[in-house]
Design a protein around this motif. Structure first.
Motif, PDB file in Angstrom:
ATOM      1  N   LEU A  90      35.924  20.562  59.796  1.00 50.81           N
ATOM      2  CA  LEU A  90      35.871  19.103  59.869  1.00 50.81           C
ATOM      3  C   LEU A  90      34.759  18.530  58.992  1.00 50.81           C
ATOM      4  CD1 LEU A  90      37.246  16.730  61.277  1.00 50.81           C
ATOM      5  CD2 LEU A  90      35.539  16.901  63.095  1.00 50.81           C
ATOM      6  N   LEU A  91      33.608  19.174  58.980  1.00 55.16           N
ATOM      7  CA  LEU A  91      32.482  18.692  58.180  1.00 55.16           C
ATOM      8  C   LEU A  91      32.206  19.564  56.955  1.00 55.16           C
ATOM      9  CD1 LEU A  91      29.858  17.556  60.841  1.00 55.16           C
ATOM     10  CD2 LEU A  91      31.500  16.197  59.584  1.00 55.16           C
ATOM     11  N   ARG A  92      33.149  20.432  56.658  1.00 52.62           N
ATOM     12  CA  ARG A  92      32.944  21.337  55.521  1.00 52.62           C
ATOM     13  C   ARG A  92      33.133  20.593  54.199  1.00 52.62           C
ATOM     14  NH1 ARG A  92      36.410  26.898  54.408  1.00 52.62           N
ATOM     15  NH2 ARG A  92      35.312  27.530  52.503  1.00 52.62           N
ATOM     16  N   LYS A  93      32.257  20.878  53.251  1.00 51.97           N
ATOM     17  CA  LYS A  93      32.349  20.319  51.912  1.00 51.97           C
ATOM     18  C   LYS A  93      32.462  21.460  50.917  1.00 51.97           C
ATOM     19  CE  LYS A  93      29.646  16.186  53.022  1.00 51.97           C
ATOM     20  NZ  LYS A  93      28.442  15.373  52.705  1.00 51.97           N
ATOM     21  N   ALA A  94      33.619  21.514  50.257  1.00 53.36           N
ATOM     22  CA  ALA A  94      33.911  22.647  49.377  1.00 53.36           C
ATOM     23  C   ALA A  94      32.896  22.770  48.246  1.00 53.36           C
ATOM     24  CB  ALA A  94      35.318  22.512  48.805  1.00 53.36           C
ATOM     25  N   HIS A  95      32.424  21.637  47.720  1.00 49.72           N
ATOM     26  CA  HIS A  95      31.481  21.679  46.594  1.00 49.72           C
ATOM     27  C   HIS A  95      30.182  22.361  47.009  1.00 49.72           C
ATOM     28  CE1 HIS A  95      29.356  20.470  42.976  1.00 49.72           C
ATOM     29  NE2 HIS A  95      28.407  19.942  43.736  1.00 49.72           N
ATOM     30  N   ARG A 140      30.518  26.214  47.684  1.00 51.34           N
ATOM     31  CA  ARG A 140      30.587  27.090  46.503  1.00 51.34           C
ATOM     32  C   ARG A 140      29.205  27.569  46.080  1.00 51.34           C
ATOM     33  NH1 ARG A 140      34.923  23.646  44.725  1.00 51.34           N
ATOM     34  NH2 ARG A 140      33.441  22.282  43.654  1.00 51.34           N
ATOM     35  N   HIS A 141      28.182  26.799  46.422  1.00 53.53           N
ATOM     36  CA  HIS A 141      26.812  27.180  46.077  1.00 53.53           C
ATOM     37  C   HIS A 141      26.124  27.944  47.203  1.00 53.53           C
ATOM     38  CE1 HIS A 141      26.908  24.688  42.448  1.00 53.53           C
ATOM     39  NE2 HIS A 141      27.490  23.745  43.176  1.00 53.53           N
ATOM     40  N   LEU A 142      26.859  28.201  48.291  1.00 52.76           N
ATOM     41  CA  LEU A 142      26.287  28.908  49.442  1.00 52.76           C
ATOM     42  C   LEU A 142      27.204  30.065  49.836  1.00 52.76           C
ATOM     43  CD1 LEU A 142      25.292  25.780  51.582  1.00 52.76           C
ATOM     44  CD2 LEU A 142      23.722  27.268  50.314  1.00 52.76           C
ATOM     45  N   PRO A 143      27.243  31.117  49.061  1.00 56.74           N
ATOM     46  CA  PRO A 143      28.110  32.248  49.410  1.00 56.74           C
ATOM     47  C   PRO A 143      27.683  32.900  50.730  1.00 56.74           C
ATOM     48  CG  PRO A 143      26.597  32.839  47.625  1.00 56.74           C
ATOM     49  CD  PRO A 143      26.466  31.362  47.839  1.00 56.74           C
ATOM     50  N   GLY A 144      28.653  33.140  51.587  1.00 54.91           N
ATOM     51  CA  GLY A 144      28.370  33.762  52.875  1.00 54.91           C
ATOM     52  C   GLY A 144      27.954  32.797  53.969  1.00 54.91           C
ATOM     53  N   PHE A 145      27.879  31.500  53.640  1.00 52.78           N
ATOM     54  CA  PHE A 145      27.423  30.545  54.640  1.00 52.78           C
ATOM     55  C   PHE A 145      28.450  30.375  55.756  1.00 52.78           C
ATOM     56  CE2 PHE A 145      26.337  26.204  56.165  1.00 52.78           C
ATOM     57  CZ  PHE A 145      25.014  26.454  56.507  1.00 52.78           C
ATOM     58  N   LEU A 158      18.394  29.234  52.872  1.00 54.91           N
ATOM     59  CA  LEU A 158      18.100  27.842  52.543  1.00 54.91           C
ATOM     60  C   LEU A 158      17.853  27.688  51.043  1.00 54.91           C
ATOM     61  CD1 LEU A 158      15.744  26.829  55.491  1.00 54.91           C
ATOM     62  CD2 LEU A 158      18.077  26.054  55.084  1.00 54.91           C
ATOM     63  N   LYS A 159      18.487  26.654  50.472  1.00 55.63           N
ATOM     64  CA  LYS A 159      18.366  26.409  49.048  1.00 55.63           C
ATOM     65  C   LYS A 159      17.856  24.988  48.805  1.00 55.63           C
ATOM     66  CE  LYS A 159      21.738  29.606  47.088  1.00 55.63           C
ATOM     67  NZ  LYS A 159      22.895  29.749  46.161  1.00 55.63           N
ATOM     68  N   LYS A 160      17.078  24.857  47.765  1.00 57.53           N
ATOM     69  CA  LYS A 160      16.516  23.565  47.415  1.00 57.53           C
ATOM     70  C   LYS A 160      17.638  22.572  47.104  1.00 57.53           C
ATOM     71  CE  LYS A 160      12.889  21.572  44.489  1.00 57.53           C
ATOM     72  NZ  LYS A 160      11.943  21.827  43.383  1.00 57.53           N
ATOM     73  N   LYS A 161      17.448  21.327  47.495  1.00 56.49           N
ATOM     74  CA  LYS A 161      18.381  20.222  47.314  1.00 56.49           C
ATOM     75  C   LYS A 161      19.621  20.331  48.210  1.00 56.49           C
ATOM     76  CE  LYS A 161      17.088  19.254  42.521  1.00 56.49           C
ATOM     77  NZ  LYS A 161      17.574  19.076  41.130  1.00 56.49           N
ATOM     78  N   MET A 162      19.667  21.355  49.070  1.00 51.82           N
ATOM     79  CA  MET A 162      20.802  21.498  49.986  1.00 51.82           C
ATOM     80  C   MET A 162      20.330  21.635  51.436  1.00 51.82           C
ATOM     81  SD  MET A 162      23.424  23.926  47.847  1.00 51.82           S
ATOM     82  CE  MET A 162      24.780  23.303  48.815  1.00 51.82           C
ATOM     83  N   TYR A 163      19.063  21.333  51.662  1.00 55.32           N
ATOM     84  CA  TYR A 163      18.515  21.483  53.020  1.00 55.32           C
ATOM     85  C   TYR A 163      19.263  20.610  54.033  1.00 55.32           C
ATOM     86  CZ  TYR A 163      14.525  23.732  50.694  1.00 55.32           C
ATOM     87  OH  TYR A 163      13.722  24.560  49.958  1.00 55.32           O
ATOM     88  N   LYS A 164      19.519  19.370  53.648  1.00 56.15           N
ATOM     89  CA  LYS A 164      20.154  18.438  54.584  1.00 56.15           C
ATOM     90  C   LYS A 164      21.537  18.935  54.987  1.00 56.15           C
ATOM     91  CE  LYS A 164      21.324  13.553  55.202  1.00 56.15           C
ATOM     92  NZ  LYS A 164      21.308  12.209  54.573  1.00 56.15           N
TER      93      LYS A 164
END
Length: 422
Positions: free
Chosen positions: A90-95, A98-103, A167-173
């Motif tokens: 429901l809250l998944r964002k494909a973009h 793609r930058h979070l493998p295994g998340f 955790l990755k920079k600019k994707m914390y939120k």
């Protein structure tokens, strides 16, 4: 002499406004008045698709009920997995994913950790009762049960560390939002499932009757609203009507009283399951499931063919379940409707034609399962500690040597009392 330009738009802005006015749709008077279009072809097509899917679901559900407690529990697990999948998406964002493998794998790690914890707590006593004859398996299962909380906590901490390391920079939120969303899903899904499985092993009756009442209420509300609905019930669900709500409530309460009489006469449905075997059940049905004759009062019309009827005491409890299923449980559906509106989706999924997703069908069931368990434990189960409860605690919490010591001590105490009486 000046030309009058008011009738013919000369500017681009005026032309745009003119086109927008020409595309306006005249509102439907019948819809504005809150009336339902019974002759709408799409409406009838949706009804038949929904009815066809309902028949398949009811048939499959009846087969699983016949197969017994373990198959019903397996069905609950499958439903949980589908619900979690729909809510995760429901809250998944494909973009971002793609930058979070295994998340996504991390979400399922938390899910199955919670499953191990919940079902380990509920089924531990039944598991011990199943493997007691084999000493090796008994010791293995006892050890797993003893250290279950440590195992589950270790798995959760490993997932927590895993999350921090990803955790990755600019994707914390986004990542922290998904982390919180995952834990909310675990609370919603496993709160419902834990009470549901507990009801199953208390007796299929306490699972089947509440679930059936929700299905009856949903179907009755649909048909009463389809043919007679005129007055909107709540803004969150524009298709819900007062006519459907009242008709479904009466149907549900009457069905609860009648179905309890039918279901309460089968030991397969009323006997609790003390282990994880699949054999036929035999037990003392207890006073709730023993019929008594109820003499009808004098104000009953003379043309009524029966002067007395056979009633099970559990039917009076069933009226309370029917009342809750018809008045309070639908608010679970209203909550789900508001939730979907908040995220601007029509359904949680599309796995069931005409119904949406699994979560769309389980919104009221979640509320009902919790109420059924609380009601059963509060008003049906004896409040005093029984011999069976003490015995289960001895089997689960004491080792084989401790059980032997307890047996010797009880034997000595009983021998002293017998000598004292003589």
């Amino acid at each position: 002499m000046q030309k009058d330009n008011t009738s013919t738009p000369s500017t681009p802005t005026a032309r745009v406004r003119h086109r927008r006015r020409s595309n306006e749709v005249v509102p439907d008077v019948s819809k504005a008045n809150g009336n339902l279009l019974v002759d709408d072809r799409n409406k009838y097509r949706s009804m038949w698709i929904r009815a066809y899917s309902s028949i398949w679901m009811i048939g499959g559900f009846a087969l699983i009920i016949y197969l017994g407690h373990l198959c019903i529990t397996a069905m609950v697990v499958v439903i949980q997995i589908y619900m979690a999948k729909e809510l995760f998406n429901l809250l998944r964002k494909a973009h971002e994913d793609r930058h979070l493998p295994g998340f996504r794998l991390l979400n399922w790690h938390f899910f199955f950790t919670a499953m191990l914890f919940v079902y380990g707590r509920i089924l531990s006593q039944r598991l011990v009762s199943t493997v007691t004859p084999d000493k090796f398996l008994y010791q293995l299962v006892s050890s797993l049960i003893k250290y279950q909380m440590v195992i589950c906590y270790s798995l959760y901490i490993s997932g927590f560390v895993w999350f921090i390391l990803t955790l990755k920079k600019k994707m914390y939120k986004y990542q922290f939002g998904q982390y919180a969303w995952t834990h909310m899903i675990l609370i919603v899904v496993f709160t419902q499932s834990s009470f549901t499985v507990a009801n199953i092993f208390e007796g299929i009756f306490w699972f089947l009757l509440p679930a059936t009442l929700i299905a009856i209420n949903d179907i009755a509300a649909y048909f009463f609203g389809f043919f007679f609905g005129r007055t909107p019930l709540i803004k969150l669900s524009p298709k819900k009507t007062w006519e459907g709500f009242i008709g479904a409530s009466i149907t549900t309460i009457v069905s609860a009283f009648l179905l309890a009489n039918v279901m309460g006469r089968y030991q397969w449905l009323t006997c609790p399951r003390k282990d994880l075997s699949t054999g036929w059940l035999q037990c003392d049905p207890g006073p709730l499931f023993k019929p008594y004759t109820f003499i009808l009062p004098g104000w009953v019309p003379q043309w009524f063919p029966w002067k007395e009827i056979s009633v099970l005491p559990v039917q009076w409890h069933a009226l309370c379940l029917g009342l809750f299923a018809s008045i309070i449980a639908p608010f679970g559906g209203f909550f789900a409707s508001g939730f979907k509106r908040a995220f601007k989706v029509k359904d949680f999924g599309d796995s069931i034609p005409g119904h949406g997703g699994i979560t769309d069908r389980m919104d009221c069931q979640m509320v009902m399962a919790v109420f059924a368990y609380i009601y059963h434990q509060s008003f049906v189960v004896p409040q005093s500690v029984s011999v069976e409860v003490i015995w289960d605690q001895i089997l689960v919490n004491l080792s084989f040597e401790e059980q032997q010591a307890l047996y010797v001590k009880l034997r000595d105490i009983l021998q002293e009392r017998l000598l004292g009486q003589s």
